[in-house]
Motif scaffolding. Structure first.
Motif, PDB file in Angstrom:
ATOM      1  N   ASP A 168       0.828  -1.200   0.000  1.00  0.00           N
ATOM      2  CA  ASP A 168       0.000   0.000   0.000  1.00  0.00           C
ATOM      3  C   ASP A 168       0.867   1.257   0.000  1.00  0.00           C
ATOM      4  OD1 ASP A 168      -2.879   0.089  -0.079  1.00  0.00           O
ATOM      5  OD2 ASP A 168      -2.823   1.293   1.745  1.00  0.00           O
ATOM      6  N   ASP A 169       1.950   1.215   0.768  1.00  0.00           N
ATOM      7  CA  ASP A 169       2.863   2.359   0.814  1.00  0.00           C
ATOM      8  C   ASP A 169       3.477   2.614  -0.566  1.00  0.00           C
ATOM      9  OD1 ASP A 169       2.327   2.504   3.516  1.00  0.00           O
ATOM     10  OD2 ASP A 169       4.216   1.587   4.138  1.00  0.00           O
ATOM     11  N   LEU A 170       3.873   1.549  -1.231  1.00  0.00           N
ATOM     12  CA  LEU A 170       4.436   1.703  -2.581  1.00  0.00           C
ATOM     13  C   LEU A 170       3.400   2.248  -3.551  1.00  0.00           C
ATOM     14  CD1 LEU A 170       6.549  -1.584  -2.800  1.00  0.00           C
ATOM     15  CD2 LEU A 170       7.446   0.756  -2.820  1.00  0.00           C
ATOM     16  N   PHE A 183       3.790   5.303  -5.975  1.00  0.00           N
ATOM     17  CA  PHE A 183       4.064   4.954  -7.372  1.00  0.00           C
ATOM     18  C   PHE A 183       2.844   4.377  -8.109  1.00  0.00           C
ATOM     19  CE2 PHE A 183       8.142   4.415  -5.099  1.00  0.00           C
ATOM     20  CZ  PHE A 183       8.930   5.303  -5.826  1.00  0.00           C
ATOM     21  N   GLY A 184       1.714   4.241  -7.436  1.00  0.00           N
ATOM     22  CA  GLY A 184       0.582   3.554  -8.033  1.00  0.00           C
ATOM     23  C   GLY A 184      -0.074   4.329  -9.165  1.00  0.00           C
ATOM     24  N   ASP A 185      -0.763   3.577 -10.015  1.00  0.00           N
ATOM     25  CA  ASP A 185      -1.544   4.141 -11.118  1.00  0.00           C
ATOM     26  C   ASP A 185      -2.861   4.666 -10.555  1.00  0.00           C
ATOM     27  OD1 ASP A 185      -3.168   4.642 -13.323  1.00  0.00           O
ATOM     28  OD2 ASP A 185      -2.542   2.854 -14.412  1.00  0.00           O
ATOM     29  N   SER A 186      -3.094   5.966 -10.689  1.00  0.00           N
ATOM     30  CA  SER A 186      -4.300   6.564 -10.105  1.00  0.00           C
ATOM     31  C   SER A 186      -5.581   5.968 -10.687  1.00  0.00           C
ATOM     32  CB  SER A 186      -4.285   8.078 -10.308  1.00  0.00           C
ATOM     33  OG  SER A 186      -4.271   8.406 -11.690  1.00  0.00           O
ATOM     34  N   GLN A 187      -5.506   5.472 -11.920  1.00  0.00           N
ATOM     35  CA  GLN A 187      -6.683   4.862 -12.521  1.00  0.00           C
ATOM     36  C   GLN A 187      -7.061   3.561 -11.817  1.00  0.00           C
ATOM     37  OE1 GLN A 187      -8.527   6.323 -15.022  1.00  0.00           O
ATOM     38  NE2 GLN A 187      -7.143   8.031 -14.635  1.00  0.00           N
ATOM     39  N   LEU A 188      -6.087   2.926 -11.185  1.00  0.00           N
ATOM     40  CA  LEU A 188      -6.338   1.674 -10.465  1.00  0.00           C
ATOM     41  C   LEU A 188      -6.560   1.905  -8.975  1.00  0.00           C
ATOM     42  CD1 LEU A 188      -3.653  -0.622 -12.155  1.00  0.00           C
ATOM     43  CD2 LEU A 188      -6.107  -0.553 -12.634  1.00  0.00           C
ATOM     44  N   PRO A 244      -4.980  10.180  -6.415  1.00  0.00           N
ATOM     45  CA  PRO A 244      -3.938  10.780  -7.256  1.00  0.00           C
ATOM     46  C   PRO A 244      -2.581  10.137  -7.003  1.00  0.00           C
ATOM     47  CG  PRO A 244      -5.291  12.483  -6.249  1.00  0.00           C
ATOM     48  CD  PRO A 244      -5.675  11.186  -5.598  1.00  0.00           C
ATOM     49  N   SER A 245      -1.798   9.990  -8.059  1.00  0.00           N
ATOM     50  CA  SER A 245      -0.467   9.412  -7.921  1.00  0.00           C
ATOM     51  C   SER A 245       0.384  10.281  -7.003  1.00  0.00           C
ATOM     52  CB  SER A 245       0.206   9.307  -9.298  1.00  0.00           C
ATOM     53  OG  SER A 245       1.499   8.767  -9.194  1.00  0.00           O
ATOM     54  N   GLY A 246       1.057   9.618  -6.052  1.00  0.00           N
ATOM     55  CA  GLY A 246       1.905  10.344  -5.125  1.00  0.00           C
ATOM     56  C   GLY A 246       1.163  11.056  -4.013  1.00  0.00           C
ATOM     57  N   ASP A 247      -0.116  10.738  -3.829  1.00  0.00           N
ATOM     58  CA  ASP A 247      -0.915  11.458  -2.835  1.00  0.00           C
ATOM     59  C   ASP A 247      -0.363  11.294  -1.420  1.00  0.00           C
ATOM     60  OD1 ASP A 247      -3.089  13.239  -2.787  1.00  0.00           O
ATOM     61  OD2 ASP A 247      -4.379  11.742  -1.855  1.00  0.00           O
ATOM     62  N   ASP A 278       3.104  19.515  -7.303  1.00  0.00           N
ATOM     63  CA  ASP A 278       2.553  19.207  -8.622  1.00  0.00           C
ATOM     64  C   ASP A 278       3.198  17.933  -9.152  1.00  0.00           C
ATOM     65  OD1 ASP A 278       5.121  19.969  -9.361  1.00  0.00           O
ATOM     66  OD2 ASP A 278       4.495  21.840 -10.308  1.00  0.00           O
ATOM     67  N   ALA A 279       2.862  17.581 -10.390  1.00  0.00           N
ATOM     68  CA  ALA A 279       3.363  16.329 -10.966  1.00  0.00           C
ATOM     69  C   ALA A 279       4.886  16.322 -11.033  1.00  0.00           C
ATOM     70  CB  ALA A 279       2.765  16.111 -12.358  1.00  0.00           C
ATOM     71  N   ASP A 280       5.488  17.461 -11.359  1.00  0.00           N
ATOM     72  CA  ASP A 280       6.948  17.520 -11.424  1.00  0.00           C
ATOM     73  C   ASP A 280       7.560  17.312 -10.036  1.00  0.00           C
ATOM     74  OD1 ASP A 280       6.926  17.947 -14.139  1.00  0.00           O
ATOM     75  OD2 ASP A 280       7.068  20.146 -13.975  1.00  0.00           O
ATOM     76  N   GLY A 281       6.964  17.927  -9.022  1.00  0.00           N
ATOM     77  CA  GLY A 281       7.465  17.759  -7.666  1.00  0.00           C
ATOM     78  C   GLY A 281       7.354  16.325  -7.193  1.00  0.00           C
ATOM     79  N   ILE A 282       6.234  15.690  -7.512  1.00  0.00           N
ATOM     80  CA  ILE A 282       6.059  14.273  -7.171  1.00  0.00           C
ATOM     81  C   ILE A 282       7.118  13.440  -7.881  1.00  0.00           C
ATOM     82  CG2 ILE A 282       4.551  12.264  -7.454  1.00  0.00           C
ATOM     83  CD1 ILE A 282       3.623  14.058  -5.229  1.00  0.00           C
ATOM     84  N   GLY A 283       7.350  13.747  -9.139  1.00  0.00           N
ATOM     85  CA  GLY A 283       8.344  13.002  -9.907  1.00  0.00           C
ATOM     86  C   GLY A 283       9.736  13.109  -9.310  1.00  0.00           C
TER      87      GLY A 283
END
Length: 376
Positions: free
Chosen positions: A262-264, A268-273, A277-280, A316-321
């Protein structure tokens, strides 16, 4: 009987969903008699209880099978209802957890407190919409907890059978609530701050942080997700102390591995699954085992970035990345994957020595894999 080689088959999960829906249908008349204002409570309960992986009911049901074999026809439906009640308890915990984490989404929909907040705005109520949302969600979570107990006692499995399992379930309720408080305390403590001038002491502190995160995982997640549901079902089936200990030795590592996965997925999870949101988890500032591993393994620049940006709600997405790259470079992702593999192996070794039925062994082995090899 459900198929032990497919313990989470659509037939099984559908039966759990049907049992919960039937129970909530019976509550609808009670709420309706109190006034139309109570409608959101039932709607939110239905939405939450309609989804999920059904792992807790599955571990409960197959725990019974592991101890006693296939339930007789006159007990099977009641056992399914008793097992299904655990997912109402889980829904209660999710509502409260989202309030504490200020989460926006749950399973792809607005979290309960956000739905109540929107209701306040839509209807032009007086006062603070956010405070109303939190209050509504807390009460909805409390109601789900009450309903989980009522559903269990109305399951029809009989007091003689139920009495065997109640002590386990009572411990489970205490552990998950107190375990959640341990998490709240852990998040509030400064266990991760980086002090370059005190590297040796800093490394010791980070190790303590890792140990603390692991303790929270055991009580907040591992026991509540796997160990206690499994032991509850086994107790209903008349398991003795020796079998309960063996099932505990299986359940805790699988429960830990479930949470590490769950932590991973939270990073890194796909938000659609996952429905979030990714990286929430990074925006929410969750101090997980993954984060502790990353802080322990990152270079000074990476650790500084983790410390200053984890918990930033405006990432944002860049920061999460960027944070994801630091976590991977630190070796934390690989380390947590290894922890999952080790716990899975430990659990299967414990199960191999247990005096359980063949169907129970088949089902629990499959459930262990489903718990740790998942994408949502």
């Amino acid at each position: 009987m459900p198929d032990p080689s497919a313990p989470l088959s659509p037939a099984f999960t559908g039966a759990v969903s049907d049992a919960i829906a039937d129970f909530l249908d019976r509550q609808a008349a009670i709420l309706a008699s109190m006034g139309t204002e109570t409608e959101p409570l039932l709607r939110i309960a239905r939405d939450l209880a309609a989804g999920g992986k059904r792992l807790r009911p599955a571990f409960c049901y197959w725990g019974y099978v592991a101890a006693a074999g296939s339930p007789p026809d006159d007990l099977r439906a009641g056992l399914l209802r008793a097992a299904a009640s655990l997912d109402l308890l889980h829904a209660s915990a999710l509502v409260h957890d989202d309030v504490m984490d200020a989460s926006d989404l749950r399973r792809g929909r607005p979290a309960a407190h956000r739905q109540f907040q929107q209701l306040h705005s839509d209807l032009g109520f007086l006062g603070d919409p956010e405070a109303f949302g939190r209050s509504g969600a807390i009460l909805a979570g409390d109601l789900l907890l009450i309903w989980s107990m009522q559903m269990l006692h109305d399951s029809g499995i009989g007091l003689g059978v139920l009495d065997r399992g109640l002590p386990v379930l009572e411990v489970m309720r205490t552990e998950v609530t107190a375990g959640q408080f341990l998490d709240v305390v852990s998040q509030a403590q400064d266990r991760f701050s980086y002090r370059p001038a005190e590297m040796a002491d800093d490394q010791k502190r980070l190790q303590r942080a890792l140990d603390e995160a692991s303790r929270v995982v055991e009580y907040k997640s591992a026991r509540y997700t796997v160990r206690r549901p499994l032991q509850f079902g086994a107790a209903l089936g008349g398991a003795d102390d020796q079998l309960q200990q063996r099932l505990g030795a299986f359940g805790s590592p699988i429960g830990r591995a479930f949470q590490y996965r769950d932590d991973l997925l939270g990073v890194f999870g796909d938000s659609q699954l996952t429905g979030k949101p990714s990286g929430d988890d990074l925006r929410e500032g969750k101090r997980t085992v993954l984060v502790a591993q990353a802080l322990a393994g990152a270079d000074s620049a990476g650790r500084k970035l983790l410390e200053t940006q984890i918990g930033n709600p405006d990432l944002d997405a860049d920061g999460i990345g960027q944070l994801q790259e630091v976590i991977i470079a630190s070796g934390a992702r690989e380390a947590v994957e290894k922890m999952i593999d080790n716990d899975h192996t430990e659990a299967l070794a414990a199960l191999a020595g247990a005096d359980i039925t063949d169907d129970g062994l088949t089902a629990l082995t499959a459930l262990a894999s489903a718990a740790v090899r998942r994408e949502f």
